[in-house]
Structure formats: structure tokens, C-alpha cells
Design a protein around this motif. Structure first.
Motif, short mmCIF file in Angstrom:
data_model
loop_
_atom_site.label_atom_id
_atom_site.label_comp_id
_atom_site.label_asym_id
_atom_site.label_seq_id
_atom_site.Cartn_x
_atom_site.Cartn_y
_atom_site.Cartn_z
N LYS A 1 6.23 -5.69 -21.87
CA LYS A 1 5.65 -6.36 -20.71
C LYS A 1 4.53 -5.51 -20.10
O LYS A 1 3.48 -6.04 -19.72
CB LYS A 1 6.73 -6.61 -19.66
N LEU A 2 4.75 -4.22 -20.05
CA LEU A 2 3.77 -3.33 -19.42
C LEU A 2 2.47 -3.30 -20.22
O LEU A 2 1.38 -3.27 -19.65
CB LEU A 2 4.36 -1.92 -19.31
N ARG A 3 2.55 -3.35 -21.54
CA ARG A 3 1.35 -3.32 -22.37
C ARG A 3 0.51 -4.57 -22.13
O ARG A 3 -0.71 -4.51 -22.02
CB ARG A 3 1.72 -3.22 -23.84
N ARG A 4 1.17 -5.74 -22.06
CA ARG A 4 0.43 -6.98 -21.82
C ARG A 4 -0.26 -6.95 -20.46
O ARG A 4 -1.43 -7.34 -20.33
CB ARG A 4 1.38 -8.18 -21.92
N VAL A 5 0.46 -6.50 -19.46
CA VAL A 5 -0.11 -6.46 -18.11
C VAL A 5 -1.24 -5.44 -18.03
O VAL A 5 -2.26 -5.67 -17.37
CB VAL A 5 0.99 -6.14 -17.07
N SER A 6 -1.10 -4.31 -18.73
CA SER A 6 -2.15 -3.28 -18.71
C SER A 6 -3.43 -3.79 -19.35
O SER A 6 -4.53 -3.52 -18.86
CB SER A 6 -1.66 -2.02 -19.44
N THR A 7 -3.30 -4.53 -20.46
CA THR A 7 -4.49 -5.11 -21.09
C THR A 7 -5.17 -6.11 -20.16
O THR A 7 -6.39 -6.13 -20.03
CB THR A 7 -4.10 -5.82 -22.40
N LEU A 8 -4.34 -6.94 -19.50
CA LEU A 8 -4.89 -7.92 -18.56
C LEU A 8 -5.59 -7.22 -17.40
O LEU A 8 -6.66 -7.66 -16.94
CB LEU A 8 -3.76 -8.81 -18.04
N PHE A 9 -5.04 -6.11 -16.93
CA PHE A 9 -5.65 -5.36 -15.84
C PHE A 9 -7.03 -4.85 -16.24
O PHE A 9 -8.00 -4.94 -15.48
CB PHE A 9 -4.74 -4.20 -15.43
N GLN A 10 -7.14 -4.28 -17.46
CA GLN A 10 -8.44 -3.78 -17.92
C GLN A 10 -9.45 -4.91 -18.03
O GLN A 10 -10.63 -4.73 -17.75
CB GLN A 10 -8.27 -3.09 -19.27
N ASP A 11 -8.99 -6.10 -18.43
CA ASP A 11 -9.90 -7.26 -18.50
C ASP A 11 -10.42 -7.63 -17.12
O ASP A 11 -11.59 -7.95 -16.94
CB ASP A 11 -9.17 -8.46 -19.12
N ARG A 12 -9.53 -7.63 -16.13
CA ARG A 12 -9.95 -8.00 -14.77
C ARG A 12 -10.90 -6.94 -14.18
O ARG A 12 -11.83 -7.27 -13.45
CB ARG A 12 -8.71 -8.16 -13.87
N VAL A 13 -10.66 -5.67 -14.48
CA VAL A 13 -11.57 -4.62 -14.03
C VAL A 13 -12.94 -4.80 -14.66
O VAL A 13 -13.97 -4.64 -14.01
CB VAL A 13 -11.00 -3.22 -14.37
N TYR B 1 -6.33 -6.33 -8.51
CA TYR B 1 -5.28 -5.73 -7.67
C TYR B 1 -3.96 -6.48 -7.82
O TYR B 1 -2.89 -5.86 -7.88
CB TYR B 1 -5.73 -5.75 -6.20
N ARG B 2 -4.05 -7.82 -7.93
CA ARG B 2 -2.82 -8.60 -8.13
C ARG B 2 -2.16 -8.24 -9.47
O ARG B 2 -0.93 -8.12 -9.55
CB ARG B 2 -3.14 -10.10 -8.07
N ARG C 1 1.88 -4.69 -12.53
CA ARG C 1 2.15 -3.48 -13.31
C ARG C 1 2.96 -2.48 -12.51
O ARG C 1 3.88 -1.84 -13.04
CB ARG C 1 0.82 -2.86 -13.74
N ALA C 2 2.64 -2.35 -11.22
CA ALA C 2 3.38 -1.43 -10.36
C ALA C 2 4.86 -1.84 -10.23
O ALA C 2 5.75 -0.98 -10.20
CB ALA C 2 2.73 -1.37 -8.97
N ARG C 3 5.11 -3.18 -10.16
CA ARG C 3 6.50 -3.64 -10.08
C ARG C 3 7.29 -3.25 -11.32
O ARG C 3 8.43 -2.82 -11.24
CB ARG C 3 6.54 -5.15 -9.87
N LEU C 4 6.65 -3.41 -12.48
CA LEU C 4 7.33 -3.04 -13.72
C LEU C 4 7.62 -1.54 -13.76
O LEU C 4 8.72 -1.11 -14.11
CB LEU C 4 6.47 -3.43 -14.92
N GLN C 5 6.62 -0.74 -13.36
CA GLN C 5 6.82 0.70 -13.35
C GLN C 5 7.85 1.11 -12.32
O GLN C 5 8.65 2.03 -12.55
CB GLN C 5 5.49 1.40 -13.08
N ALA C 6 7.85 0.41 -11.16
CA ALA C 6 8.80 0.74 -10.10
C ALA C 6 10.24 0.43 -10.52
O ALA C 6 11.17 1.13 -10.11
CB ALA C 6 8.44 -0.04 -8.83
N SER D 1 4.98 4.57 -20.00
CA SER D 1 4.14 3.66 -19.21
C SER D 1 2.66 3.93 -19.47
O SER D 1 1.86 3.01 -19.67
CB SER D 1 4.44 3.81 -17.72
N GLN D 2 2.30 5.23 -19.50
CA GLN D 2 0.90 5.58 -19.78
C GLN D 2 0.51 5.16 -21.19
O GLN D 2 -0.62 4.70 -21.42
CB GLN D 2 0.71 7.09 -19.62
N LEU D 3 1.46 5.31 -22.13
CA LEU D 3 1.17 4.93 -23.51
C LEU D 3 0.89 3.43 -23.61
O LEU D 3 -0.02 3.02 -24.33
CB LEU D 3 2.36 5.30 -24.42
N GLN D 4 1.64 2.63 -22.89
CA GLN D 4 1.42 1.18 -22.93
C GLN D 4 0.05 0.83 -22.35
O GLN D 4 -0.66 -0.04 -22.86
CB GLN D 4 2.53 0.45 -22.16
N SER D 5 -0.32 1.52 -21.26
CA SER D 5 -1.66 1.30 -20.70
C SER D 5 -2.73 1.70 -21.70
O SER D 5 -3.74 1.02 -21.86
CB SER D 5 -1.83 2.11 -19.41
#
Length: 583
Positions: free
Chosen positions: A185-197, A235-236, A241-246, A303-307
Motif C-alpha cells: 500500500k505504501l509503495r502505491r501511495v508513494s508513487t501517487l504522491f510523486q506524481d502529484r508533486v 498533501y492529501r 501515506r502518513a496514516r499508513l506509516q503511523a 517505508s523509505q524503500l517503498q517510497s
């Protein structure tokens, strides 16, 4: 970790290979630092047993304490080696990856850049590579150290107490299952985050580059809102991603410290029963804490590896982009170019459009001849000149240079004999001299001056305090339109092309600048095959021939006088522009 993720990591190996020596030295530091980290629990256990013995000698206590300090000092020294060499290796890997990505970008066709935002591309070069940089430089060092610590710690735990070790390891599957679930889950969200950035970066880059347009139309508020919405979207995703890490890290931490509490309870009962000493329990607890710390660190590293996997996926997607303008397998050598250009039954359409832009276009341009392309907007004039340097390949027919199909020539051989002076001149943000040397990188200072004089540019250049070292600003913003055009003409003169493309280079200039630029263009066109896109028909009266394009076809051809006499589209276009003048 699935097969695709492992495949991405393997693709990094070619970038790691040149730095294997640093890795070996760092590995040496990792082994000894981790080994020394596993020594001190045993030393502390001996210290506790010695302190608890009534008849113990204080000198033994002093000796053990000094030994413990020596262990910590040696460990610190090996950690310096580990951290330094792994960081050097990581920085080198990332620098090479960034250079390789940029070099590949420069080989991609114009179509690639037409279909993507500049901010998205630069985001992959900056943000995505920065994520990898953190992982390769820092996380790799921690991963190696913690792996050694975990393996060594578990081994020594079994030596100290097999029973307590089995209790500790019984909770390990919980951590592994949690890592697998959260990791995907974290890898998918991290990829999506980079796309939004990347989206946000592209909006910012557009607005910054076009800041004068934004200010002219008081569009600041709208641009701020557009950028703000893109940042809010990133940010959303970051909150997801923060929820998953938390959820992940505290859960693993709870399992680890819960295990420690159980070990303390079971081990304490063994001490009371005389089955182990207090020092042995302290030693085992310290090993348990060491192993738990390694597992806890692994969760953050995971977590960092997934990002990083998300970022590397975007980078390798870029590296996997292939050009559809291919180099020939057996290129034809063309040592000397005469400058004959021919279109033979050319048809072309852009991949994102359903309609044909050019249909059955055929014409010849002899060496040294000047041919103008005229026609209504959208007729296909710009597409014709995009095909000449082979920015695109035709869908049917062929474009030829000296009777050789461009697809049979190396791209470098095609383009090194061509130059262009577009309507909107693009300069780089360096000095005037650096911009001129784009045309000829090894040009001498005298050659720069000669080209500038021929382009009517030397007079205004030497009026600047820094003369040819004057910084022109991003896209040449510190120069006027006429000055930019003359620098572009001097740049083309330095290249000394056989084929020249002019896209109405004087249309946006005032009368004085236009006269200077036109005079420079006349010098540039001498003896060269020239293809001119003309929006103002007054600029093409002296052309050798005029091609009238409409609806992607050549509908008329001839000299200015002949086309006026023929009537038709050219005469109509001319009449609209000069209806007050006698024809």
C-alpha cells in the motif's frame, strides 16, 4: 517484496558497479562496527555479575568499565568508515543516475516533450532522484548495519538462552506479515504522491516562465489557486501515506516492547529460580533490545524503500522511453552536403489527432534556393519545417537531403548541416558568448565577433559593460526582441549550415529592428538553401519560389508575380493584407 520491486533494485546495480571499492570498504566498517555493538551486552552482563558479588575486587570493575569504553571508541571509529564510504558511494550512484537520465532525455524526440509538461520532467530529475539519494546514501548504510546487528543478535540470544530466544522469535511473523501488507500500500501511495508533486511543479514552472503574461492579465490569484490546489492534492496523498506509516511503525514497536516485557517476566523467574544469573538476564535483555531496535529501524527503512521504489519506477519509466525517430542500422555516409531538399508524396498526422496534417506533399528545393511557405493558419506550414530536421518522420512518402532519405542518415549528420531562426528566439540563461557558441562550441573569440558583426549584433553587444560576457537572463529576457533575433542569427552564422529555416523572424519587431534583422538575414541566407515560413507576404516577394499550402496540400507554386497573376488563394491572402495598395 514482489518480483517487479526486485527488478527495479537490480536495475540500479549498473550504477552501483563503478563504486564497488567504496562498498567493500564500507562493508568492512559495517561488519566490525556491528560486531562491536554485539560485544557490549556481554561486557555489561559481566559488569553486573561482578558488581553483585560481595567479594568482588573493584579493580575488576574498573577493568571491565575501561574495556567497555574501548569497545564504544572502536565502534565509533568503524562507524565513521561505514557512514563516509557508503555516503560517497550513494552520492556517486545518484549523480550518475541523474546524468544518465538527463542524457537519455536529450535523445528523446520532440514529440515526447510536446506531450509532457516541463515541470513533470524536471520533477523526475530533481524530486524523484532526491528520494533515491536519501535511500542509497543513508538508508543503505543503516540497512547493512541493522542486518548485521539482527543476525548477530539473534545468534547470541540463542547462545545465551534458547528458551527465551524462541519466545522472542515467535512474534517475528507478525512483523513480517505487517510489513508485506503495509509495504504494498505504501509503495502505491508513494508513487501517487510523486506524481502529484510533479503536477504542482509543472504548474509553478509554467507560471514562473510566463510571469509577464500572468502580470499583464492580473492572473496571479488564479495561478496561486491552481498551484495551491495541486499542492493540497499532494498533501492529501501525503496524509494517506502518513496514516499508513503511523499505523505500521507504532504497531511494530508495540510488538517489540511487548516481547521485551514478556522476556523480562520469564527471565526474571529464571533468575529467582537460580537457572540464570542477573548478568545473563541483563545480557539477554540487551540483545533483545538490540534485535528489537534493528526490527524497529527496519520498519522505517522499509517505508523509505517503498517510497524509493515509487520514485525509481518513475525514473526508469523515463529511461525506458524509446524514440520513434530511429537511427538507421546501416547509415549512409554523406561527407559533403549540397543542400538539396525534397518532399516526395509526404503524408503526416500527429499521434494525438485523428485528421491528417499533410497529404501528398511533394516539392524540390535546389541548393542555394530560397522557398517560402505561405497559407492560412493551421494549413501545415510549421509541420513541413518540423519534418526537415527530422523532428518527426512522415507516415508515408519521404523527406530527402541531397536525394537521400533522411531515415537513411544519422540524425547528427542531418541536423549538423541545418540551422533555424524562429519567430520566438530561445536563448539560454548564460552569457552572449555562451549562447553564440551553441552554434559552434569551439569558436574562437574572433569568430564570435565576426559572426556578431555580420548579424548586426556587435554594436549593441559592445555597448554593454561586460560586452560578450553579458548575462542575457532566462530565455534572453534581458535583451530586446531585435537583439535576441540578431544573437540567434549570429549563432546560425557560426554553425554555417547548408539548410536554413526561418520562421518569420522579423514579424514581431519594430521598423528599426526589423531593418537590422532583415539585413542580417540576407547575409545569412546567401548561398544557403532556405525555407521561410511567411505570415507577412511582403517578406517573401524576393523568394525564388513560393509554395501555397492549404489543408495540408500544396495548392499553388510559383514566384510572387506569377501567383498574383494566377489568382487563387495567394492572391486572396495578399489582397487581404494589402487591400489599400495597388496589386
Amino acid at each position: 517484496m514482489d518480483r517487479a520491486a526486485l527488478g527495479q533494485l537490480k536495475r540500479l546495480y549498473p550504477f552501483v558497479r563503478p563504486y564497488r571499492r567504496y562498498f567493500v570498504i564500507a562493508l568492512f566498517g559495517v561488519v566490525f562496527a556491528s560486531a562491536l555493538g554485539l560485544v557490549y551486552p556481554q561486557v555489561l552482563g559481566d559488569l553486573v555479575d561482578t558488581a553483585l558479588q560481595p567479594e568482588s575486587d573493584p579493580s575488576s570493575l574498573n577493568l571491565i568499565s575501561l574495556g567497555l569504553l574501548a569497545v564504544f571508541a572502536l565502534q565509533a571509529g568503524f562507524n565513521v568508515i561505514r557512514i563516509y564510504y557508503l555516503n560517497v558511494m550513494g552520492e556517486g550512484v545518484v549523480a550518475d543516475l541523474r546524468k544518465a537520465t538527463y542524457a537519455h532525455l536529450m535523445t528523446l524526440p520532440v514529440k515526447f516533450f510536446d506531450n509532457r509538461k516541463t515541470g513533470e520532467i524536471t520533477s523526475r530529475l530533481t524530486s524523484d532522484v532526491a528520494v533515491l539519494q536519501s535511500t542509497v546514501s543513508t538508508s543503505l548504510a543503516q540497512t547493512l548495519a541493522q542486518a548485521m546487528t539482527f543476525i548477530g543478535g539473534v545468534t547470541l540470544m540463542f547462545v545465551a538462552s534458547p528458551r527465551l530466544s524462541l519466545i522472542v522469535l515467535s512474534f517475528l511473523p507478525v512483523t513480517i506479515v505487517a510489513a508485506a501488507i503495509f509495504g504494498r500500500k505504501l509503495r502505491r501511495v508513494s508513487t501517487l504522491f510523486q506524481d502529484r508533486v510533479a503536477d504542482a511543479n509543472s504548474y509553478a514552472e509554467e507560471a514562473i516562465a510566463a510571469n509577464r503574461v500572468v502580470k499583464w492579465f492580473t492572473y496571479e490569484r488564479a495561478e496561486v489557486e491552481r498551484y495551491g490546489e495541486a499542492v493540497d492534492e499532494s498533501y492529501r496523498v501525503a496524509r494517506r501515506r502518513a496514516r499508513l506509516q503511523a499505523l505500521f511503525s507504532p504497531m511494530v514497536t508495540f510488538v517489540g516492547f511487548g516481547t521485551l516485557a514478556i522476556v523480562f517476566w520469564v527471565g526474571g523467574r529464571q533468575v529467582l529460580a537460580g537457572e540464570m544469573t542477573a548478568g545473563d538476564l541483563v545480557t539477554f535483555l540487551l540483545y533483545t533490545i538490540t534485535v528489537a531496535g534493528a526490527i524497529g529501524t527496519f520498519t522505517g527503512l522499509y517505508s523509505q524503500l517503498q517510497s524509493s521504489l515509487g520514485a525509481s519506477k518513475r525514473i526508469f519509466e523515463l529511461l525506458d522511453e524509446e524514440s520513434d525517430v530511429l537511427e538507421p542500422l546501416q547509415p549512409v555516409e554523406i561527407p559533403a552536403v549540397q543542400g538539396r531538399v525534397a518532399f516526395v508524396d509526404v503524408a503526416f498526422s500527429y499521434s494525438d489527432r485523428d485528421t491528417a496534417v499533410l497529404t501528398d506533399v511533394s516539392f524540390d528545393i535546389e541548393p542555394g534556393e530560397t522557398v517560402a511557405l505561405v497559407g492560412p493558419s493551421g494549413a501545415g506550414k510549421s509541420t513541413v519545417v518540423q519534418l526537415v530536421p527530422r523532428f518527426y518522420d512522415p507516415d508515408a512518402g519521404s523527406v530527402r537531403l541531397d536525394d537521400i532519405d533522411l531515415r537513411d542518415l544519422r540524425l547528427m549528420d542531418v541536423r549538423r548541416h541545418m540551422a533555424a531562426v524562429p519567430q520566438e528566439t530561445q536563448l539560454f540563461s548564460g552569457t552572449i558568448a555562451e549562447n553564440l557558441r551553441v552554434g559552434k562550441p569551439d569558436a574562437t573569440d574572433d569568430e564570435l565577433v565576426d559572426a556578431a558583426i555580420a548579424a548586426n549584433a556587435d554594436a549593441f553587444i559592445i555597448s554593454f559593460p561586460d560586452r560578450y560576457d553579458t548575462v542575457v537572463g532566462e530565455r534572453g529576457v534581458k535583451l530586446s526582441g531585435g537583439q535576441r533575433q540578431r544573437v540567434a542569427i549570429a549563432r546560425a552564422l557560426l554553425k554555417d549550415p547548408r539548410v536554413l529555416i526561418l520562421d518569420e523572424a522579423t514579424s514581431s519587431l519594430d521598423s528599426e529592428s526589423e531593418a537590422l534583422v532583415q539585413e542580417a538575414l540576407d547575409r545569412l541566407m546567401e548561398g544557403r538553401t532556405t525555407l521561410v515560413i511567411a505570415h507577412r507576404l511582403s517578406t517573401v516577394r524576393d523568394a525564388s519560389r513560393i509554395l501555397v499550402i492549404d489543408g495540408g496540400r500544396v495548392v499553388q507554386e510559383g514566384t510572387h508575380d506569377r501567383l498574383l497573376a494566377m489568382g487563387g488563394l495567394y492572391a486572396d491572402l495578399y489582397a487581404r493584407q494589402f487591400e489599400d495598395e495597388p496589386v
